[in-house]
Design a protein around this motif. Structure first.
Motif, PDB file in Angstrom:
ATOM      1  N   PHE A 246      14.267  48.143  67.186  1.00 58.16           N
ATOM      2  CA  PHE A 246      13.069  47.498  66.643  1.00 58.16           C
ATOM      3  C   PHE A 246      12.307  46.796  67.748  1.00 58.16           C
ATOM      4  CE2 PHE A 246      11.250  43.426  65.242  1.00 58.16           C
ATOM      5  CZ  PHE A 246      10.299  43.871  64.338  1.00 58.16           C
ATOM      6  N   GLN A 247      10.975  46.846  67.651  1.00 55.59           N
ATOM      7  CA  GLN A 247      10.147  46.103  68.601  1.00 55.59           C
ATOM      8  C   GLN A 247       8.885  45.624  67.906  1.00 55.59           C
ATOM      9  OE1 GLN A 247      10.902  45.395  72.057  1.00 55.59           O
ATOM     10  NE2 GLN A 247       9.328  43.908  71.495  1.00 55.59           N
ATOM     11  N   ARG A 248       8.573  44.381  68.105  1.00 51.83           N
ATOM     12  CA  ARG A 248       7.334  43.806  67.583  1.00 51.83           C
ATOM     13  C   ARG A 248       6.314  43.751  68.701  1.00 51.83           C
ATOM     14  NH1 ARG A 248       5.248  38.611  67.852  1.00 51.83           N
ATOM     15  NH2 ARG A 248       3.875  37.964  66.136  1.00 51.83           N
ATOM     16  N   ILE A 249       5.101  44.234  68.420  1.00 56.34           N
ATOM     17  CA  ILE A 249       4.005  44.181  69.391  1.00 56.34           C
ATOM     18  C   ILE A 249       2.908  43.313  68.804  1.00 56.34           C
ATOM     19  CG2 ILE A 249       2.396  45.511  70.802  1.00 56.34           C
ATOM     20  CD1 ILE A 249       4.089  47.990  70.219  1.00 56.34           C
ATOM     21  N   GLN A 250       2.579  42.241  69.494  1.00 52.88           N
ATOM     22  CA  GLN A 250       1.480  41.383  69.051  1.00 52.88           C
ATOM     23  C   GLN A 250       0.173  41.938  69.616  1.00 52.88           C
ATOM     24  OE1 GLN A 250       1.443  38.571  66.914  1.00 52.88           O
ATOM     25  NE2 GLN A 250      -0.722  39.131  67.047  1.00 52.88           N
TER      26      GLN A 250
ATOM     27  N   GLY B  45       7.283  51.886  77.202  1.00 50.47           N
ATOM     28  CA  GLY B  45       6.751  50.711  76.541  1.00 50.47           C
ATOM     29  C   GLY B  45       7.446  50.469  75.200  1.00 50.47           C
ATOM     30  N   PRO B  46       7.039  49.439  74.490  1.00 45.24           N
ATOM     31  CA  PRO B  46       7.693  49.084  73.226  1.00 45.24           C
ATOM     32  C   PRO B  46       7.533  50.127  72.122  1.00 45.24           C
ATOM     33  CG  PRO B  46       5.736  47.750  73.598  1.00 45.24           C
ATOM     34  CD  PRO B  46       5.988  48.484  74.864  1.00 45.24           C
ATOM     35  N   ILE B  47       6.605  51.079  72.293  1.00 44.76           N
ATOM     36  CA  ILE B  47       6.412  52.099  71.267  1.00 44.76           C
ATOM     37  C   ILE B  47       7.624  53.018  71.162  1.00 44.76           C
ATOM     38  CG2 ILE B  47       5.370  53.902  72.696  1.00 44.76           C
ATOM     39  CD1 ILE B  47       4.051  52.781  69.276  1.00 44.76           C
TER      40      ILE B  47
END
Length: 321
Positions: free
Chosen positions: A63-67, A95-97
Motif C-alpha cells: 500500500f502507498q498513499r500519495i498526497q 515510484g509509489p505507483i
C-alpha cells in the motif's frame, strides 16, 4: 465458495475500524473483486483514508498513499531514472505507483501532466518512463479521494480519466448514533494509540482467485438486456421522456455497461449467490454512472444532476420480471 466466507470475515474486520459507511466498505470490496478503480468523494473527516489503509492491511497487499499537490511531478508518482554517482549509470527507481493498492489523496489537486501519467497506469496497468514500459502489480487498484467543498487550486479531472473509475462513491456524514459509537471506540483504543488486531487471512493471491469466481457468475439474458437498456437510455433520453430533451451533453459509453456488469456480479458474489439479479444492477447503477454523465447547461438550469437522472432512468426503464 469458501473465499466468500473469507471476504465476509474481511468486511467484519473493516467494520471493527470503520463505523457505518456501509456503502463505502461494500464498494471498496467490489473494486477489489473486479480490479476496478474507485473515486471517493466527500468532505474531510469521513474516514476515507482510514478505510483504504485498513482494506490494504486486510488483504496484506502493498500500500502507498500519495498526497496530490499542485507542484507534484509525474516522476514523483511513476518514478524516474537516477544517476548513480559511483558507477555513472542511470538506474530506474520505482515510484509509489508500483504498489498493489494506491491511495491518490485529493487527486484533483495534481496538474494535468500528472493526471495524464496516472491515466496510463489506470487504463493499461503499466507505466512508461525513460522510454521503457514497466508492468504494475496484478492486483493494482487506484482508490482516489476528492473534496467537493474546496475548489481553489484544483484541476478538474478530464472525462477520459473519470471514465476509468469504475465507481464514484459519494459519502455523507454519519448519523448521531454512529458518531457516538466513533467517540466510544476512540476512547476504548486510548485515543487511537491501540491498534485493531489483524484477523484477516486473505492474501493478494486469494483476491485474484476470487476475481475469477466473480467473472464466472451467471447473468441471465434478461438481466443483460436490462443492464444494457439502462446505459443506452442515457444516449436517448428524449425517447423516454420529452422533458429530458437536451439535458445531457454526453451519455454513458459501453465501458459503463461493462463496469455495471462487473460491479453487479461482485455484489451478488458478496451476498453468497452465484447469479446476478436486476436488483443488483439497480443498486450499483448510481455509483457506476453518476460520474459518466455530462449534464448540459440547460439541464443544470432545470435542476437536473447526474444522480437525479440515474434515479429517473431506474424508474423509467422496464425491469425484467
Amino acid at each position: 465458495m469458501s473465499s466468500q466466507k473469507a471476504f465476509m470475515a474481511l468486511k467484519t474486520h473493516l467494520q471493527k475500524t470503520i463505523v457505518g459507511q456501509e456503502a463505502l466498505l461494500e464498494r471498496m470490496m467490489i473494486a477489489m473483486l473486479t480490479g476496478g478503480h474507485v473515486l471517493l468523494e466527500g468532505p474531510p473527516g469521513l474516514a476515507k483514508t482510514t478505510a483504504v489503509k485498513t482494506l490494504s492491511k486486510g488483504v496484506h497487499a502493498s500500500f502507498q498513499r500519495i498526497q496530490f499537490t499542485p507542484d507534484l511531478m509525474p516522476g514523483d508518482v511513476m518514478g524516474s531514472d537516477i544517476l548513480d554517482p559511483n558507477t555513472g549509470v542511470l538506474s530506474f527507481v520505482k515510484g509509489p505507483i508500483f504498489n498493489e493498492i494506491v491511495l491518490a489523496d485529493e487527486i484533483n489537486r495534481a496538474p494535468p501532466k500528472v493526471q495524464s501519467a496516472l491515466l496510463e497506469a489506470m487504463a493499461e496497468k503499466q507505466v512508461t518512463a525513460g522510454g521503457q514500459t514497466r508492468a504494475l502489480p496484478d492486483l493494482f487498484i487506484v482508490m482516489a479521494t476528492q473534496n467537493p467543498l474546496e475548489q481553489s487550486g484544483t484541476y478538474p479531472l478530464p472525462e477520459a480519466q473519470m471514465d476509468r473509475f469504475m465507481l464514484h462513491v459519494v459519502l455523507d456524514y454519519p448519523t448521531e448514533d454512529e458518531e457516538l459509537e466513533i467517540l466510544r471506540r476512540d476512547r476504548a483504543k486510548h485515543y487511537g494509540i491501540d491498534q485493531e488486531a489483524d484477523t484477516s487471512s486473505l492474501t493478494p493471491q486469494n483476491v485474484l482467485d476470487a476475481r475469477r469466481e466473480v467473472a464466472e457468475m451467471h447473468v441471465a439474458e434478461p438481466v443483460e438486456k436490462y443492464l444494457v437498456a439502462l446505459v443506452a437510455a442515457t444516449r436517448k433520453l428524449e425517447t423516454l421522456d420529452k422533458a429530458l430533451t437536451g439535458v445531457l451533453d454526453v451519455g454513458a459509453s459501453p465501458r459503463a455497461s461493462l463496469a455495471l456488469l462487473h460491479a453487479a456480479s461482485a455484489y451478488a458474489w458478496l451476498q453468497g449467490r452465484d447469479y446476478v439479479t436486476p436488483d443488483d444492477v439497480v443498486r450499483l447503477a448510481p455509483d457506476v454512472m453518476r460520474h459518466r454523465l455530462a449534464v448540459s447547461f440547460a439541464g443544470r438550469a432545470q435542476g437536473w444532476d447526474s444522480q437525479k437522472l440515474v434515479e429517473r432512468l431506474v424508474e423509467t426503464v422496464a425491469v425484467p420480471v
